[in-house]
Scaffold this motif. Structure first.
Motif, PDB file in Angstrom:
ATOM      1  N   LEU A  70     -21.729 -37.108   3.607  1.00 10.99           N
ATOM      2  CA  LEU A  70     -21.307 -36.953   2.338  1.00 10.99           C
ATOM      3  C   LEU A  70     -19.849 -37.081   2.018  1.00 10.99           C
ATOM      4  CD1 LEU A  70     -22.954 -33.406   1.387  1.00 10.99           C
ATOM      5  CD2 LEU A  70     -23.885 -35.681   1.150  1.00 10.99           C
ATOM      6  N   VAL A  71     -19.430 -37.460   0.913  1.00  8.44           N
ATOM      7  CA  VAL A  71     -18.106 -37.953   0.731  1.00  8.44           C
ATOM      8  C   VAL A  71     -17.649 -36.746  -0.468  1.00  8.44           C
ATOM      9  CG1 VAL A  71     -17.721 -40.126   1.599  1.00  8.44           C
ATOM     10  CG2 VAL A  71     -18.458 -39.672  -0.760  1.00  8.44           C
ATOM     11  N   ALA A  72     -16.045 -36.772  -0.293  1.00 13.19           N
ATOM     12  CA  ALA A  72     -15.608 -35.845  -1.669  1.00 13.19           C
ATOM     13  C   ALA A  72     -14.922 -36.997  -2.065  1.00 13.19           C
ATOM     14  CB  ALA A  72     -14.931 -34.933  -0.962  1.00 13.19           C
ATOM     15  N   GLU A  73     -14.601 -36.975  -3.553  1.00 12.33           N
ATOM     16  CA  GLU A  73     -13.848 -37.913  -4.474  1.00 12.33           C
ATOM     17  C   GLU A  73     -13.231 -37.091  -5.306  1.00 12.33           C
ATOM     18  OE1 GLU A  73     -16.032 -41.988  -5.118  1.00 12.33           O
ATOM     19  OE2 GLU A  73     -16.631 -40.447  -6.352  1.00 12.33           O
ATOM     20  N   ILE A  74     -11.850 -37.507  -5.526  1.00 11.25           N
ATOM     21  CA  ILE A  74     -11.147 -36.903  -6.557  1.00 11.25           C
ATOM     22  C   ILE A  74     -10.629 -38.036  -7.459  1.00 11.25           C
ATOM     23  CG2 ILE A  74      -8.873 -35.700  -7.048  1.00 11.25           C
ATOM     24  CD1 ILE A  74      -9.315 -34.012  -4.437  1.00 11.25           C
ATOM     25  N   ASP A  75     -10.937 -37.912  -8.526  1.00 15.88           N
ATOM     26  CA  ASP A  75     -10.489 -38.971  -9.500  1.00 15.88           C
ATOM     27  C   ASP A  75     -10.966 -40.519  -9.025  1.00 15.88           C
ATOM     28  OD1 ASP A  75      -9.821 -37.092 -11.263  1.00 15.88           O
ATOM     29  OD2 ASP A  75      -7.947 -37.128 -10.552  1.00 15.88           O
ATOM     30  N   GLY A  76     -11.985 -40.388  -8.366  1.00 19.84           N
ATOM     31  CA  GLY A  76     -12.601 -41.791  -7.872  1.00 19.84           C
ATOM     32  C   GLY A  76     -12.144 -41.909  -6.561  1.00 19.84           C
ATOM     33  N   ARG A  77     -11.325 -41.502  -5.802  1.00 19.47           N
ATOM     34  CA  ARG A  77     -10.907 -41.836  -4.457  1.00 19.47           C
ATOM     35  C   ARG A  77     -11.719 -40.833  -3.534  1.00 19.47           C
ATOM     36  NH1 ARG A  77      -5.896 -39.680  -2.166  1.00 19.47           N
ATOM     37  NH2 ARG A  77      -5.549 -40.881  -0.450  1.00 19.47           N
ATOM     38  N   ILE A  78     -12.006 -41.381  -2.412  1.00 24.78           N
ATOM     39  CA  ILE A  78     -12.462 -40.744  -1.499  1.00 24.78           C
ATOM     40  C   ILE A  78     -11.485 -39.799  -0.590  1.00 24.78           C
ATOM     41  CG2 ILE A  78     -14.017 -40.914   0.815  1.00 24.78           C
ATOM     42  CD1 ILE A  78     -15.816 -43.133  -0.428  1.00 24.78           C
ATOM     43  N   VAL A  79     -11.460 -38.611  -0.392  1.00 25.96           N
ATOM     44  CA  VAL A  79     -10.595 -37.831   0.054  1.00 25.96           C
ATOM     45  C   VAL A  79     -11.015 -37.049   1.387  1.00 25.96           C
ATOM     46  CG1 VAL A  79      -8.871 -37.780  -2.079  1.00 25.96           C
ATOM     47  CG2 VAL A  79     -10.707 -36.052  -1.592  1.00 25.96           C
ATOM     48  N   GLY A  80     -12.504 -36.990   1.663  1.00 27.38           N
ATOM     49  CA  GLY A  80     -12.969 -36.362   2.462  1.00 27.38           C
ATOM     50  C   GLY A  80     -14.428 -36.794   2.948  1.00 27.38           C
ATOM     51  N   CYS A  81     -14.962 -36.046   3.877  1.00 28.72           N
ATOM     52  CA  CYS A  81     -16.380 -36.419   4.371  1.00 28.72           C
ATOM     53  C   CYS A  81     -16.829 -35.087   5.095  1.00 28.72           C
ATOM     54  CB  CYS A  81     -16.208 -37.569   5.222  1.00 28.72           C
ATOM     55  SG  CYS A  81     -15.511 -37.615   6.814  1.00 28.72           S
ATOM     56  N   GLY A  82     -18.004 -35.172   5.271  1.00 33.37           N
ATOM     57  CA  GLY A  82     -18.623 -34.142   6.225  1.00 33.37           C
ATOM     58  C   GLY A  82     -20.191 -34.618   6.365  1.00 33.37           C
ATOM     59  N   MET A  83     -20.770 -34.063   7.451  1.00 31.46           N
ATOM     60  CA  MET A  83     -22.249 -34.862   7.842  1.00 31.46           C
ATOM     61  C   MET A  83     -23.029 -33.668   8.398  1.00 31.46           C
ATOM     62  SD  MET A  83     -20.248 -37.702   9.849  1.00 31.46           S
ATOM     63  CE  MET A  83     -18.801 -38.434   8.974  1.00 31.46           C
TER      64      MET A  83
END
Length: 172
Positions: A70-83
């Protein structure tokens, strides 16, 4: 004050996986920068050649049906991940939850963990485990807030890292 739009979703295209790999390397660098003992533990647990090989096979390690990236996006920009991945029948393991400095404090790590737990339920996991460095107080607080309980090791840990790592699990 502008509204921040946080989205959590599956990584789906090669360019996104490149960003996830970059975040994973940033995470490793972040952990090594905490201090010499933490760096020794990370270098033992994830020597650079082994970590590089792991990065090459991320999609396999966390393949749909057995896991997710998974990715975390803020305003369309990937800022984090987790698996998440399966480590035994009906047991999942959360790995590499990381949010870049610019996105800390914006709830991305919390939302990633909630989404990973939902993925675990969808995958049929009854138990989810994870490990983290003992010095990562914010991560430990987050896991406790989500209902994880501390437990003993569920994997072999080399002596140099044994006192640096703590383990958690949650029944779903």
């Amino acid at each position: 004050m502008p509204t921040i739009r946080l989205t959590i979703r599956n990584a789906s295209i090669p360019a996104e996986m490149d960003t996830v790999r970059t975040l994973c390397w940033d995470y490793r660098t972040y952990l090594c920068a905490i201090g010499p003992e933490e760096c020794a533990a990370i270098e033992t647990l994830y020597p650079e050649p082994d970590y590089s090989a792991l990065m090459d096979r991320l999609e396999h390690e966390h393949a749909p049906g057995k896991g997710a990236i998974l990715v975390a996006e803020i305003d369309g920009r990937i800022v984090g991940c987790g698996m998440i991945r399966e480590i035994a029948p009906r047991i999942g393991e959360i790995k590499r939850v990381f949010v870049c400095d610019a996105a800390r404090g914006m709830d991305a790590g919390h939302q990633l963990c909630l989404a990973l737990l939902e993925c675990a339920r969808t995958l049929g996991h009854e138990l989810v485990r994870l490990d983290t460095l003992k010095t990562l107080k914010a991560a430990k607080n987050l896991y406790c807030k989500l209902g994880f309980i501390q437990r003993g090791p569920y994997a072999d840990i080399p002596e140099v890292a044994r006192d640096m790592v703590c383990f958690y699990e949650i029944a779903l």
